[in-house]
Motif scaffolding. Structure first.
Motif, short mmCIF file in Angstrom:
data_model
loop_
_atom_site.label_atom_id
_atom_site.label_comp_id
_atom_site.label_asym_id
_atom_site.label_seq_id
_atom_site.Cartn_x
_atom_site.Cartn_y
_atom_site.Cartn_z
N VAL A 330 0.84 -1.13 0.09
CA VAL A 330 0.08 -0.24 0.04
C VAL A 330 0.92 1.13 -0.01
N TYR A 354 -1.23 -1.16 -4.41
CA TYR A 354 -2.38 -0.42 -3.81
C TYR A 354 -2.16 0.97 -3.55
N VAL A 356 -2.78 5.25 -2.71
CA VAL A 356 -3.61 5.78 -1.86
C VAL A 356 -3.32 7.35 -1.72
N LEU A 381 -6.72 2.63 -3.97
CA LEU A 381 -7.47 2.40 -3.00
C LEU A 381 -8.33 3.65 -2.15
N TYR A 384 -8.26 2.66 2.53
CA TYR A 384 -7.47 1.77 2.98
C TYR A 384 -7.45 0.87 4.28
#
Length: 417
Positions: A330, A354, A356, A381, A384
């Protein structure tokens, strides 16, 4: 912007600029107005691209185990401005911050400094008021023109040097090394980690000019890997300590540990303290730092790798700790960082990314990061927090990385649910 710092500025009507203005003239004038607290402190000064915070944390733990009262100043914050200034591991309180702001207001500092310069003055005032034995000071950016470079340290430490902040420090390793080497002071030793040859040459040149001794990792001191833990050896004084076990993961942390132990010999000599092997063993085991391969939930790790060099260290740690496991990332990164290079590092160990958005004006948009990624499994995302909770519950190993500011936000949101 430094979280919660503006509330004190507004309360005490002390203005400062939310910009970067390298140079020491303004802060030297400001410090003279408040009685030059920096001259009343015994200091260890750290500068470098990566490893400052970890080295400082090891040194803090070692000093505390030897009975010293320790103040530390670190950047950026983990949660908000309070945790950047700590004494004995306790963040400065609201009442203590109000006291130093009252002093700064009375001294007429409003409008004369940047935010970081004002915070630096506040730090020195708080450390003097708290009667610390030793102040561990991390440079904010560079070293030579950083506002912390008004101190005369017992010893300086430079763990690493790589390209960073090129718009302020220059776009070559040599230029950046000159800034980092700016923290070296006459007749005071400097301890260095594994530096690129061109950076190391600059450090030695600058140290020679001002008669500063250089202690270099893997030359004057080193770490051996053993079955019963690690062993630290200092060639110059014959000191050896075995059975060192670290809580802080990653081979690079062995280097940071070695820098801290070496620096403590200089601290111990200043305070006329006998160095205790048992105290060092305990300190090394107890040393931990938020945002350095920190397991925030089961299977969910936070790591503040925010440039190619620190990303490389994170990849080494992942390969060592989780060989053959599927890893998901992330990611949130500041737009002024080497985003493409960082992603290429991470893509060595994962194809699941992913991206953010997070609350920082300098953050790159998640969609833009996605477009720069070569991963075949990638998405933006929206929430998250739920994603990380699901990943934890399904035992899916996940690393949150890219920016310390993102880590601060993630930690705060996870702890509030």
């Amino acid at each position: 912007m430094i979280p919660k710092f503006n509330s004190y500025k507004e309360k005490w009507n002390v203005l400062s600029d939310d910009v970067i203005k390298p140079g020491l003239t303004a802060i030297e004038e400001a410090l003279s107005r408040v009685g030059n607290p920096e001259k009343k402190l015994r200091v260890v000064h750290l500068a470098g691209t990566n490893g400052k915070g970890s080295t400082l944390t090891f040194l803090e733990s070692i000093a505390k185990e030897h009975g010293l009262r320790v103040g530390k100043f670190m950047s950026p914050c983990i949660l908000d401005v309070h945790d950047q200034i700590q004494v004995e591991g306790r963040a400065i309180t609201e009442a203590e911050m109000n006291r130093v702001f009252q002093q700064m207001q009375a001294a007429g500092l409003s409008g004369k400094l940047t935010d970081f310069e004002l915070l630096t003055v506040a730090t020195f005032l708080h450390f003097v008021a708290s009667n610390v034995d030793i102040a561990l000071i991390e440079a904010g950016m560079g070293g030579l023109l950083d506002s912390t470079n008004v101190v005369t340290p017992i010893v300086s430490i430079i763990p690493s040097i790589a390209l960073e902040h090129t718009n302020f420090l220059g776009d070559t390793i040599e230029s950046i090394a000159r800034h980092k080497a700016g923290i070296i002071k006459p007749d005071r030793p400097v301890i260095i980690g594994e530096l690129p040859l061109e950076a190391k040459n600059i450090v030695y040149q600058e140290a020679k000019k001002i008669h500063s001794s250089v202690f270099e990792l893997n030359h004057q001191f080193y770490v051996e890997q053993r079955n019963d833990g690690e062993s630290y050896v200092h060639n110059d004084n014959g000191f050896r300590i075995t059975k060192l076990t670290r809580t802080m993961k990653g081979a690079h942390q062995a280097n940071n540990m070695a820098l801290a132990i070496t620096a403590f010999f200089e601290v111990a000599a200043t305070f006329r303290i006998q160095v205790s092997k048992e105290a060092i063993q305990k300190a090394v085991k107890n040393a931990t730092i938020l945002g350095r391969f920190e397991e925030i939930l089961p299977y969910i790790f936070l790591d503040g790798a925010h440039n190619p060099a620190s990303a490389e260290k994170l990849i080494e740690t992942i390969k060592h700790e989780f060989p053959e496991e599927q890893i998901s990332f992330v990611i949130g990164i500041l737009a002024d960082k080497a985003v493409k290079e960082i992603l290429l590092q991470f893509e060595q160990v994962s194809d699941y990314f992913y991206f953010v958005d997070f609350s920082n004006s300098r953050a790159m948009a998640a969609q833009k990061m996605l477009e720069l990624s070569n991963a075949s499994h990638k998405a933006v995302l929206e929430d998250y927090v739920q994603f990380l909770q699901r990943q934890s519950e399904s035992k899916s190993r996940t690393i949150v990385s890219g920016s310390l500011y993102l880590l601060t936000e993630v930690r705060s949101r996870l702890k509030s649910v």
